[in-house]
Design an enzyme around this catalytic site. Structure first.
Site, PDB file in Angstrom:
ATOM      1  N   ILE A  80      39.655 -10.498  10.535  1.00  0.00           N
ATOM      2  CA  ILE A  80      39.363 -12.014  11.718  1.00  0.00           C
ATOM      3  C   ILE A  80      38.298 -12.749  10.940  1.00  0.00           C
ATOM      4  O   ILE A  80      38.599 -14.448  11.631  1.00  0.00           O
ATOM      5  CB  ILE A  80      39.213 -10.798  12.825  1.00  0.00           C
ATOM      6  CG1 ILE A  80      39.942 -10.169  13.222  1.00  0.00           C
ATOM      7  CG2 ILE A  80      38.795 -12.030  14.269  1.00  0.00           C
ATOM      8  CD1 ILE A  80      39.480  -9.015  13.961  1.00  0.00           C
ATOM      9  N   GLY A  81      38.001 -12.253  10.184  1.00  0.00           N
ATOM     10  CA  GLY A  81      37.076 -13.394   9.535  1.00  0.00           C
ATOM     11  C   GLY A  81      35.823 -12.562   8.640  1.00  0.00           C
ATOM     12  O   GLY A  81      36.687 -11.471   8.291  1.00  0.00           O
ATOM     13  N   GLY A 120      31.284 -12.374   7.549  1.00  0.00           N
ATOM     14  CA  GLY A 120      30.168 -12.865   7.699  1.00  0.00           C
ATOM     15  C   GLY A 120      29.228 -12.471   6.824  1.00  0.00           C
ATOM     16  O   GLY A 120      29.771 -11.089   5.579  1.00  0.00           O
ATOM     17  N   GLY A 121      27.851 -12.124   6.966  1.00  0.00           N
ATOM     18  CA  GLY A 121      26.848 -11.479   5.644  1.00  0.00           C
ATOM     19  C   GLY A 121      26.771 -10.176   5.717  1.00  0.00           C
ATOM     20  O   GLY A 121      26.794  -9.112   4.677  1.00  0.00           O
ATOM     21  N   MET A 122      27.789 -10.512   7.848  1.00  0.00           N
ATOM     22  CA  MET A 122      27.054  -8.502   7.434  1.00  0.00           C
ATOM     23  C   MET A 122      28.757  -8.139   7.267  1.00  0.00           C
ATOM     24  O   MET A 122      29.057  -6.457   7.214  1.00  0.00           O
ATOM     25  CB  MET A 122      27.166  -8.121   8.696  1.00  0.00           C
ATOM     26  CG  MET A 122      25.618  -8.928   8.788  1.00  0.00           C
ATOM     27  SD  MET A 122      24.216  -7.370   8.346  1.00  0.00           S
ATOM     28  CE  MET A 122      23.137  -8.002   9.445  1.00  0.00           C
ATOM     29  N   VAL A 138      36.402  -8.220   8.501  1.00  0.00           N
ATOM     30  CA  VAL A 138      36.127  -7.765   9.824  1.00  0.00           C
ATOM     31  C   VAL A 138      37.631  -8.195  10.070  1.00  0.00           C
ATOM     32  O   VAL A 138      38.240  -9.167   9.387  1.00  0.00           O
ATOM     33  CB  VAL A 138      35.517  -8.428  10.667  1.00  0.00           C
ATOM     34  CG1 VAL A 138      35.762  -7.512  11.775  1.00  0.00           C
ATOM     35  CG2 VAL A 138      34.063  -8.757  11.209  1.00  0.00           C
ATOM     36  N   LYS A 191      35.387  -3.667  10.751  1.00  0.00           N
ATOM     37  CA  LYS A 191      34.297  -3.988  10.093  1.00  0.00           C
ATOM     38  C   LYS A 191      34.006  -3.236   8.741  1.00  0.00           C
ATOM     39  O   LYS A 191      33.834  -1.839   9.603  1.00  0.00           O
ATOM     40  CB  LYS A 191      32.856  -4.255  10.740  1.00  0.00           C
ATOM     41  CG  LYS A 191      31.839  -5.284   9.784  1.00  0.00           C
ATOM     42  CD  LYS A 191      30.812  -5.587  10.683  1.00  0.00           C
ATOM     43  CE  LYS A 191      30.993  -6.654  11.763  1.00  0.00           C
ATOM     44  NZ  LYS A 191      29.603  -7.448  11.865  1.00  0.00           N
ATOM     45  N   ASP A 218      18.782  -8.870  15.599  1.00  0.00           N
ATOM     46  CA  ASP A 218      19.457 -10.377  14.362  1.00  0.00           C
ATOM     47  C   ASP A 218      20.387 -10.883  15.832  1.00  0.00           C
ATOM     48  O   ASP A 218      21.907 -10.726  15.749  1.00  0.00           O
ATOM     49  CB  ASP A 218      20.455  -9.376  13.817  1.00  0.00           C
ATOM     50  CG  ASP A 218      21.395 -10.863  12.410  1.00  0.00           C
ATOM     51  OD1 ASP A 218      20.651 -11.730  12.734  1.00  0.00           O
ATOM     52  OD2 ASP A 218      22.311 -10.101  11.430  1.00  0.00           O
TER      53      ASP A 218
END
Lengths: 191, 610
Positions: free
Chosen positions: B91-92, B94-96, B99, B114, B207
């Protein structure tokens, strides 16, 4: 959430232009696109050529660039931006991976190597990417240009010529920086 | 660390030495060692390292990169199982972490998976605290906080499985441009509600940013990643760098002298690396609201440090300048949320939320008044608020106790395509019924949003309640039946939904819209399935259906228990279903219009839910 559709060349070219125009949000959209493309290329590369691979100068970054951007409308400036971004992502991917392996080893999880993987081990660089990453960070603190040359050359697979383009530096300067940074890192890593 | 000036000098010396041949070089080095002892030693070490045998970084790291990527691809390619989840597609990222859309093989539902980067999960202690906090936030069961199904690990990969939200992040939503004040307020109110609930439970998000807010397709916001900021923040010392306290910064130095990250939503105390409390979320939400209205974040800069400096030291452009016409109340709220000194801010999310709600109501009243003055609302279609008094004419009493157990469970209202006409009743007059469905979202017995009209797919949750609005252009009699549990005979049982009482009349005046049940709601019974509702309109009383009114009492709760009467309904519906109907949907009003020729019109509404 971003849709899973394949981005068009147009999208990426526009995003690069928006980013260079100061739109930081464009970068947030670019990162996953480039990241996914790098991974997709790597996967298809591996499918095409299983087993041992020769070290090739052709970098994934180049392929990603050609795949993702509209060559007819991309500007020189945006091309440089793309390489900078992709090289940084490659570094992230590699360092993150090295970190995971490292953590796995510490946890006593011995990785089982399949035959194919075992073949490949011999071609792996002897450089500890985690140490290299840390040394690069230290180098960047004194002069960002030195570490950036390494990022583009080593992680991005760019030639001296292309690195010079991407950094708006002369060919000679890039060569100087590269030679120096390499010697410095080698001493730091004791490699 | 070598000072930058010395480093540049060292590079010069290295370059000069490299031009020289063996002896000359040695002489050069010893001269430097005398004049600049420290640099001389460094220089010698560099030359020595450079002269070592073998290549160092002789070829780009492409091959290793392929391996690295192959490994990660290996880990999470579609079809791969992680615990009980099957990965479907990415799905994507990110910095975390990355996902994925995945499917829970046990419960057969979609989840978002995630994967936490290894560097976040090195410390078990930190991981345990994160799990505690994230679960605590999810356990609040707040409609605007994403539900965490599981935090676990499989084969050394730590993951968080959450509800899958069909929609996009607020970041993606904002990509189309800034939002209208009313929409921004609606989103802000929802997000503030979520954070307030978390704060009450002692959880600070730390955040809050557009990437961490999902906007579902029906416009409802969900806050993601409670507890994650802290986990990402406390990185091992080995990772320490200029950027390490920008927990969400994903990259830097993509251009000489350019550092890019996303510290844009940090509070001043966060940017300064001070201890933070719940008021940091208030600041960050202020920044997000500013951006929704202005179309750009209030603090910017070329590098993360510049942005941080702006957050700490400069005042953003006034919202009224960047977004002319912004309600002054909103500018005031944003200003107060973004005060540099946290003691000058809203002291609690509760206060901020209260102001947001007040403003939202104020604006909504103003808008309605404006519309009324302009006469935009036709008399036969009064707004929902004005409807109640008229309905009393139709609904003699509104006890509707049975609705609770009637168990209307709903989601995707879809209209069955009209069946081909069996006989062409050309001579008969055309009849039409309009209807729409309104949904009130409830949680823990309390409504938390304005009711919405169903337009598109909606993910129903068992707490939701619904009401039907039905009207016809001609006067006639309206009956509504819901399919009850199947009987031993294999035939359906019926539950009367309208009329709602034994004495209630089924008569419906032309152009009157009746809310069923009004002012109550139907409640869902929490079981999945498809609800079948027969909507019957007739130009005269239907004896078989009138007979059912007897069951609209507190004891029977609408359930038709008499076998003979049920058989009468079976026969009636069989004879009249389906009538040759055409169905039109008006996307704007979310109303469906059913038309047919004849004196009796039967239409089936199917409402299904997962």
């Amino acid at each position: 959430m971003p849709t899973s559709g394949v981005p068009t060349q147009h999208d990426v070219t526009i995003l690069l232009a928006r980013w260079s125009g100061g739109d930081k949000a464009a970068l947030d959209e670019l990162v996953p696109l480039v990241y996914v493309e790098l991974r997709r290329l790597a996967a298809s590369y591996l499918r095409r050529r299983p087993g041992p691979r020769p070290l090739e100068a052709t970098s994934l970054v180049h392929e990603a660039y050609v795949q993702l951007t509209d060559q007819s409308s991309i500007t020189f400036e945006n091309r440089a931006q793309f390489f900078g971004l992709a090289a940084k992502l490659m570094r992230d991917i590699l360092v993150d991976h090295a970190r995971r392996r490292h953590a796995a080893k510490r946890g006593g999880n011995q990785l089982m190597l399949s035959l194919g993987e075992a073949d490949r081990v011999g071609t792996k660089p002897e450089i500890d990417l985690l140490l290299l990453d840390m040394a690069l960070k230290r180098l960047a603190e004194t002069e960002a240009g030195y570490s950036r040359v390494v990022e583009l050359r080593y992680f991005g697979g760019l030639t001296i010529e292309e690195t010079a383009e991407a950094m708006h530096l002369s060919h000679a300067t890039v060569e100087r920086y590269w030679n120096f940074a390499r010697a410095w890192l080698r001493r730091e890593l004791d490699a | 660390m070598i000072p930058p000036a010395d480093m540049r000098r060292l590079e010069q010396l290295f370059y000069q030495a490299a031009q020289l041949g063996g002896d000359e070089r040695a002489a050069f080095v010893s001269r430097i060692r005398e004049s600049e002892p420290e640099l001389g030693i460094e220089l010698e070490a560099l030359l020595e390292a450079d002269a070592r045998e073998g290549t160092f970084m002789g070829a780009p790291v492409v091959d290793a990169a392929l391996d690295a990527i192959a490994d990660t691809i290996h880990e999470v390619q579609p079809g791969r199982m992680l615990g009980r989840y099957t990965v479907v597609s990415p799905i994507g990222k990110g910095g975390m972490g990355e996902v994925f859309l995945a499917e829970d093989s046990q419960l057969g539902r979609k989840v978002a998976l995630k994967l936490l980067p290894g560097r976040f999960t090195d410390s078990e202690d930190r991981l345990r605290r994160f799990v505690q906090e994230a679960k605590a936030a999810s356990a609040l069961n707040h409609p605007n906080i994403i539900t965490i199904h599981e935090i676990g690990d499989a084969d050394g990969t730590h993951f968080i499985a959450t509800e899958f939200i069909e929609g996009r992040t607020l970041r993606g939503h904002l990509a189309r441009g800034k939002l209208a004040a009313s929409e921004a307020l609606d989103i802000a109110t929802q997000v503030a509600g979520a954070i307030e609930a978390a704060h009450k439970a002692g959880i600070v998000h730390r955040d809050i940013k557009p990437e961490n807010i999902m906007i579902r397709r029906d416009g409802y916001a969900k806050v993601l990643d409670f507890g994650l900021a802290k986990l990402a923040q406390a990185q091992p010392a080995a990772d320490a760098s200029v950027d390490s306290h920008f927990s969400t910064a994903i990259m830097n130095s993509t251009k000489p002298g350019m550092v890019i990250g996303t510290p844009r939503y940090m509070s001043p105390e966060q940017a300064r690396g001070l201890v933070t409390d719940s008021r940091t979320d208030i600041f960050s939400l202020g920044v997000v609201i500013y951006e929704m209205i202005a179309g750009r974040a209030p603090f910017s800069g070329d590098t993360s440090l510049d942005v941080a400096a702006a957050i700490i030291g400069s005042e953003p452009d006034p919202l009224s300048e960047v977004a002319p016409g912004v309600p002054s109340g909103l500018e005031r709220i944003v200003g107060k949320a973004m005060r540099k000194d946290r003691r000058d801010r809203y002291q609690s999310m509760h206060e901020l939320l209260a102001d947001l709600k007040d403003l939202r109501d104020e604006l909504a009243i103003g808008e309605r008044r404006e519309k009324m003055e302009k006469g935009r609302i036709p008399a036969e279609q009064p707004p929902s608020r004005g409807r109640k008094s008229r309905m009393r004419l139709v609904l003699v009493a509104v006890g509707l106790v049975f609705a609770v157990s009637a168990g209307v469970a709903v989601v995707l209202p879809y209209l069955r395509p009209p069946a081909p006409p069996a006989t062409e009743a050309v001579a008969a007059p055309e009849r039409s019924i309009r209807y729409s469905i309104e949904v009130q979202k409830y949680r823990n017995g309390k409504p938390y949003l304005e009711p919405i009209r169903l337009r598109d797919d909606i993910n129903f949750e068992k707490d939701y309640r619904l009401r039907l609005y039905i009207g016809s252009s001609q006067s006639g009699y309206l009956y509504l039946l819901n399919e009850g549990p199947e009987l031993d005979s294999g035939k359906p049982s019926y539950i009367v939904m309208f009329p709602t009482t034994a004495n209630g009349s089924a008569f419906l005046d032309a152009n009157r819209q009746v809310g069923i049940p009004e002012p109550e709601w139907f409640q869902f019974d929490g079981q999945s399935g498809t609800e079948k509702i027969w909507l019957v309109w007739a130009d005269r009383e239907v004896a078989e259906l009138e007979a059912l009114k007897a069951f609209s009492n507190e004891k029977d709760k609408g359930f038709v228990s008499d076998a003979g009467k049920r058989a009468g309904v079976d026969a009636f519906l069989e004879a009249n279903t389906p009538t040759a109907t055409t169905v039109e949907r008006n996307e704007t009003t979310a109303e469906a219009t059913v038309r047919a020729r004849g004196d009796i019109l039967v239409h089936i509404i199917r409402l299904s839910h997962r």
